[in-house]
Design a protein around this motif. Sequence first.
Motif, PDB file in Angstrom:
ATOM      1  N   SER A 227      -4.054  -1.978  15.790  1.00 36.22           N
ATOM      2  CA  SER A 227      -2.887  -2.512  15.077  1.00 36.22           C
ATOM      3  C   SER A 227      -2.084  -1.417  14.374  1.00 36.22           C
ATOM      4  O   SER A 227      -1.775  -1.520  13.183  1.00 36.22           O
ATOM      5  CB  SER A 227      -3.326  -3.570  14.054  1.00 36.22           C
ATOM      6  N   ILE A 228      -1.781  -0.355  15.102  1.00 34.64           N
ATOM      7  CA  ILE A 228      -0.905   0.686  14.564  1.00 34.64           C
ATOM      8  C   ILE A 228       0.511   0.386  15.053  1.00 34.64           C
ATOM      9  O   ILE A 228       0.876   0.700  16.179  1.00 34.64           O
ATOM     10  CB  ILE A 228      -1.358   2.088  15.023  1.00 34.64           C
ATOM     11  N   ASP A 229       1.273  -0.273  14.204  1.00 31.85           N
ATOM     12  CA  ASP A 229       2.627  -0.689  14.579  1.00 31.85           C
ATOM     13  C   ASP A 229       3.621   0.388  14.155  1.00 31.85           C
ATOM     14  O   ASP A 229       3.668   0.793  12.995  1.00 31.85           O
ATOM     15  CB  ASP A 229       2.967  -2.017  13.906  1.00 31.85           C
ATOM     16  N   ILE A 230       4.384   0.883  15.112  1.00 30.82           N
ATOM     17  CA  ILE A 230       5.375   1.918  14.823  1.00 30.82           C
ATOM     18  C   ILE A 230       6.757   1.382  15.200  1.00 30.82           C
ATOM     19  O   ILE A 230       7.098   1.303  16.386  1.00 30.82           O
ATOM     20  CB  ILE A 230       5.090   3.209  15.611  1.00 30.82           C
ATOM     21  N   PRO A 231       7.558   0.996  14.215  1.00 27.78           N
ATOM     22  CA  PRO A 231       8.912   0.504  14.520  1.00 27.78           C
ATOM     23  C   PRO A 231       9.731   1.574  15.234  1.00 27.78           C
ATOM     24  O   PRO A 231       9.618   2.767  14.933  1.00 27.78           O
ATOM     25  CB  PRO A 231       9.496   0.191  13.136  1.00 27.78           C
ATOM     26  N   ASP A 232      10.552   1.149  16.166  1.00 30.09           N
ATOM     27  CA  ASP A 232      11.390   2.092  16.913  1.00 30.09           C
ATOM     28  C   ASP A 232      12.265   2.927  15.986  1.00 30.09           C
ATOM     29  O   ASP A 232      12.527   4.108  16.253  1.00 30.09           O
ATOM     30  CB  ASP A 232      12.275   1.331  17.905  1.00 30.09           C
ATOM     31  N   ALA A 233      12.715   2.327  14.898  1.00 32.38           N
ATOM     32  CA  ALA A 233      13.608   3.026  13.973  1.00 32.38           C
ATOM     33  C   ALA A 233      12.905   4.179  13.255  1.00 32.38           C
ATOM     34  O   ALA A 233      13.574   5.062  12.699  1.00 32.38           O
ATOM     35  CB  ALA A 233      14.167   2.045  12.940  1.00 32.38           C
TER      36      ALA A 233
END
Length: 367
Positions: A227-233
């Motif tokens: 669950s390592i979420d990296i937003p595109d921004a």
Amino acid sequence: MRPELSAALDDLNSTLTTIEKVMDPEEMSARVRELEQQAADPSLWDDPDHAQQVTSELSAVQGKLRKLTDLRQRLEDLPIMYELAEEEGEGDELADEELADMRAQIEALEVQTMLSGDYDQREALINIRSGAGGVDAADWAEMLMRMYTRWAEKNGHKVDVYDISYAEEAGIKSATFVIHGDYMYGQLSVEQGAHRLVRISPFDNQGRRQTSFAEVEVLPVVEKVDSIDIPDADVRVDVYRSSGPGGQSVNTTDSAVRLTHIPTGIVVTCQNEKSQIQNKASAMRVLQAKLLEQKRQEERAEMDALGAGGQASWGNQMRSYVLHPYQMVKDLRTNYEVNDPSKVLDGDIDGFLESGIRWRMAQQQAE
């Protein structure tokens, strides 16, 4: 049977019994049956990722159970080998070889039971960076990369190179690669730190002795459950032409990718795949691994527990490799040493891995 031989067999039996208590063959057998039922379900492959997890775990558990059962049977057969040799008036050479081989395998299995951390069974992502020492340090970083890839090859583990940044004169500035296989992170994480080389520099016209450093960072490969979420921004993507030795389309198109994680400033590059899409995917895996490690450091509140190390220079080294004026490789944490650096640099590092894992276990127990 000779008293010293009986004592050796009793010692092996005691160690193997302890291993069996930890690994629990009965529980492993039950798990094999459960996984076999799942693997036999025709609908399993409706979800290929889950199916891959099931089949991989089944293969791994079967292998461990088979090895444990085989070691127990061989240990029970060993006294008979010695008795037959004595009755037939033959030497004990074959039985002694079997005893030595069993001791090595049982000790290796004992070390594996110490790998019980949350990420120990993962594959290993390794970053090597040259440190203080100029061109010698760049050459030293490349020697270390070869040492780990040779170790992987000898043990049947596949290596995927994600990125290499070549130095101008010789060697490499940095390299990122993955060693595939169960428990690679658990075994290789003890290699993290600054590695120091002392030798007569092949790049010095006056033949002077040179000390150089390289930093080794070992991270667990990220899995979907992390669950390592990296937003595109949060990520800036730059593409450029690959550098260094190449071929075909590798360094003729803008396929290399550089990712910059804006909130943390972490920069990751990948250029060894042929396509920009493949390089971006590989770079993203490396970035996720680095962010996972950062997250773990923050949660544990001990910044040096498992995370990326400090500066590769004097006062930070965890192992010294001395090629001149004498020959020795010594781990400064465990005091384990070998007087044949050429074998070590050719991938013979199992002794250092085992002693490092035992040392880490002792440190954890002391805490």
